[in-house]
Design a protein around this motif. Structure first.
Motif, PDB file in Angstrom:
ATOM      1  N   MET A   1     -22.557  38.615   9.228  1.00  0.00           N
ATOM      2  CA  MET A   1     -22.094  38.056  10.503  1.00  0.00           C
ATOM      3  C   MET A   1     -21.974  36.540  10.367  1.00  0.00           C
ATOM      4  O   MET A   1     -22.984  35.860  10.144  1.00  0.00           O
ATOM      5  CB  MET A   1     -23.068  38.413  11.620  1.00  0.00           C
TER       6      MET A   1
ATOM      7  N   LEU B   1     -21.351  32.961  14.317  1.00  0.00           N
ATOM      8  CA  LEU B   1     -21.988  33.670  15.424  1.00  0.00           C
ATOM      9  C   LEU B   1     -21.890  32.880  16.719  1.00  0.00           C
ATOM     10  O   LEU B   1     -21.889  31.634  16.725  1.00  0.00           O
ATOM     11  CB  LEU B   1     -23.450  33.957  15.086  1.00  0.00           C
TER      12      LEU B   1
ATOM     13  N   ASP C   1     -22.906  37.149  20.958  1.00  0.00           N
ATOM     14  CA  ASP C   1     -23.266  38.150  19.944  1.00  0.00           C
ATOM     15  C   ASP C   1     -24.736  38.558  20.062  1.00  0.00           C
ATOM     16  O   ASP C   1     -25.179  39.478  19.366  1.00  0.00           O
ATOM     17  CB  ASP C   1     -23.008  37.612  18.533  1.00  0.00           C
TER      18      ASP C   1
END
Length: 123
Positions: free
Chosen positions: A81, A84, A88
């Motif tokens: 990921m 971010l 999120d």
């Protein structure tokens, strides 16, 4: 089937985190493996999915920022990921769709889940 997730934690907006999930104990074929997430007060949503052959799908909200990958030999998946955002922030769940039997050449799927991993993105 047991799923054990790891990774997660807290990061500032724009940062990166990596989630991992390992499946064990299955004598059946594991088809799709997926990452879901659930934020407080919201429904659980599908974030990313990967088939046994490696085909991937992403939610529009994470497309281009998250990458899902898979190692069939080890029955593991990883969710990388990047970039971010505070939105999120959620508990992330690993899911495995296990083909427990076939009926007329169609798989009967059982779903398995890990315990969930908290991801917090601060602004």
């Amino acid at each position: 089937v047991q799923l054990v997730g790891s990774g997660g934690g807290e990061v500032q907006a724009g940062g990166s985190l990596r989630l991992s999930c390992a499946a064990s104990g299955s004598t059946f074929r594991i088809d799709h493996m997926n990452w879901y997430r659930q934020a407080p007060g919201k429904h659980r949503e599908l974030v990313a999915s990967i088939s046994r052959s490696g085909s991937t799908n992403y939610a529009d909200s994470v497309e281009g920022r998250f990458t899902i990958s898979r190692d069939n030999a080890k029955n593991t998946i990883v969710l990388q990921m990047n970039s971010l955002r505070p939105e999120d922030t959620a508990v992330y769940y690993c899911n495995a769709e296990v083909c427990v039997k076939t009926v007329q050449a169609m798989c009967v799927i059982d779903d398995y889940w890990d315990q969930g991993t908290q991801v917090t993105v601060s602004s």
